[in-house]
Design an enzyme around this catalytic site. Structure first.
Site, mmCIF file in Angstrom:
data_model
loop_
_atom_site.group_PDB
_atom_site.id
_atom_site.type_symbol
_atom_site.label_atom_id
_atom_site.label_comp_id
_atom_site.label_asym_id
_atom_site.label_seq_id
_atom_site.Cartn_x
_atom_site.Cartn_y
_atom_site.Cartn_z
ATOM 1 C CB SER A 87 -0.933 0.028 1.214
ATOM 2 O OG SER A 87 -1.866 -1.008 1.105
ATOM 3 C CG ASP A 139 -2.288 0.978 7.382
ATOM 4 O OD1 ASP A 139 -1.080 0.751 7.181
ATOM 5 O OD2 ASP A 139 -3.171 0.115 7.208
#
Ligand code: ZN
Length: 454
Positions: A87, A139
């Site tokens: 990611s 995140d």
């Protein structure tokens, strides 16, 4: 008609035509951009959610509505150092337009030179910004838009940078990176970023009720010390849905006269797919779809808004397979069985504990999935046979073996426990979306957003 009159007619035709077009449509210019990222959401995740929505919930996906109203492209996502991405690199590529390396957040391919992100660019122009996720707000996906760190694991620094940049709306999980160790947090510097945020003008909220009541032009919503819960487990909590967070975020950001940039992430589709958990994957994809619906409603009231929906990568190599236990091919996913599932694999794993007996496994599978597996199958799960075949790549005890045993029952197969290079979808509507067609690399999404906002 003489030449002069022709000239007048032609001039009138163009001027009138131009005046009749909405300003945004003429130049492809957008006042606002809403980028929605389904983390780990590959084409099969969308396909499974589409089947479930149509056949069980009796309604179509909002994603389909966007695709029908707008433009759709086939999207690839390879990075500076790999074919399969994670990611950080994927979100960094979307945020900056440059190829990145794994785990670095919005750094050049050298891993240490910060590259300006779309969020920093629009902020410098006086627009407001927002980041919303069901994963941690620190995140990798949200972080790549507002922070620069050599490794995504430095979430304490990400929290600090997100507030320093002054991102007006921050909502998600992982409150632990905003609190010092003395307050059960993970910050080693002793700082309490919640106090610092309040001093900087943020309204800080911690559950769905507080979010509803929150006033002000800057909101920091942290709803869990860790990630927010999966949609399938959410009814037993006080956490807001992704759609509720999205609605509140757009309400706050849309007060800005110059416009806004918002990134909304369905962050836990990825986590469910890592665990090969079909029901949690589908329900989190549907929760993401609800958030798309909120964005679409906003866009109808504010047509000078560009909506882009995409994914960072595919997770799990998810496949809707044909055969059941007693049939050959061409049956397909058991949607009724998905509907009967009442908890995520995360909850089931918690209940299984360490070294569960085959009897306990049978009992819990029946209790949570309404499926009766055989003694032999329960023994395969108890021995964690699938994980033992490739221990380096199978992360969660029992879950991959359980997913394999459930394959012919649920008719969902998984090629991996991590990310794959599966191509993705990108689709959008609104000014600037006319460029979301054909074949795109994810770095090109940056250019599309930047051009639309210039
Ligand atoms: Zn992942």
């Amino acid at each position: 008609m003489n030449t002069q009159r022709w000239g007048r007619w032609i001039a009138c035709y163009f001027v009138c035509g131009i005046l009749l077009l909405p300003i945004g449509a003429l130049a492809g210019q957008a006042k606002n951009v809403i980028l929605l990222i389904g983390d780990g959401m590959g084409p099969s995740h969308v396909g499974a959610a589409w089947l479930y929505s149509n056949r069980i919930l009796d309604k179509d996906l909002k994603m389909v509505e966007v695709m029908k109203a707008g433009r759709t492209a086939y999207l690839v996502n390879d990075t500076a150092d790999a074919i399969v991405t994670e990611s950080a690199a994927a979100a960094g590529q979307i945020a900056t337009g440059q190829k990145m390396t794994a785990r670095a957040l919005s750094m050049a391919a050298d891993g240490k030179t910060p590259v300006k992100t779309i969020m920093e660019m629009v902020k410098a122009k006086g627009l407001v910004t927002g980041l919303v996720t069901t994963s941690g707000i620190t995140d990798a996906t949200p972080a790549a838009f507002a922070a620069h760190v050599p490794h995504r694991s430095d979430e304490a620094s990400v929290a600090d940078q997100e507030l320093k940049l002054g991102v007006e709306v921050l909502m998600g999980g992982r409150k632990q990176f905003f609190l010092p160790e003395i307050s059960a947090g993970k910050r080693k510097d002793g700082r309490n970023l919640l106090d610092e945020a309040r001093a900087a003008g943020y309204t800080v909220v911690g559950d769905a009720e507080e979010l509803k009541a929150a006033e002000g032009s800057k909101i920091l919503g942290l709803f869990n010390m860790g990630n927010m819960v999966y949609e399938i487990d959410r009814p037993s909590t006080m956490e807001p849905s992704l759609a509720e967070m999205t609605a509140r975020a757009l309400q706050v950001l849309s007060k800005s006269p110059k416009g806004f940039f918002a990134m909304i992430e369905g962050g836990r589709i990825d986590h469910a797919a890592h665990r090969n958990d079909a029901a949690a994957t589908i329900l989190d994809t549907l929760a993401f779809d609800e958030a798309i619906g909120v964005a679409l409603d906003f866009q109808r009231r504010n047509p000078d808004t560009l909506i882009i929906v995409t994914a960072d990568h595919e997770t799990g190599g998810m496949a809707l397979i044909g055969h059941s236990k007693d049939s050959k091919e061409y049956v397909g996913i058991d949607l009724a069985a998905i509907r009967k599932t009442t908890a995520s694999f995360e909850v089931i794993a918690g209940d299984l504990g360490k070294n569960p007996t085959p009897e306990k496994i049978k009992e819990l599978v029946k209790a949570y999935l309404a499926i009766e597996i055989t003694d032999d199958e329960a023994t395969i799960v108890a021995n964690d046979t699938i994980r033992k075949l490739e221990p380096a790549n199978y992360s969660y005890p029992y879950l991959h073996s359980l997913a394999f045993v459930l394959r012919p029952y649920l008719r969902v197969g998984w090629g991996s426990q991590t990310h794959t290079a599966s191509p993705l979808l990108a689709f959008g509507t609104g000014p600037g979306s006319e460029r979301i067609v054909g074949f795109l690399h994810n770095t090109q999404l940056f250019e599309i957003m930047k051009t639309a906002m210039e």
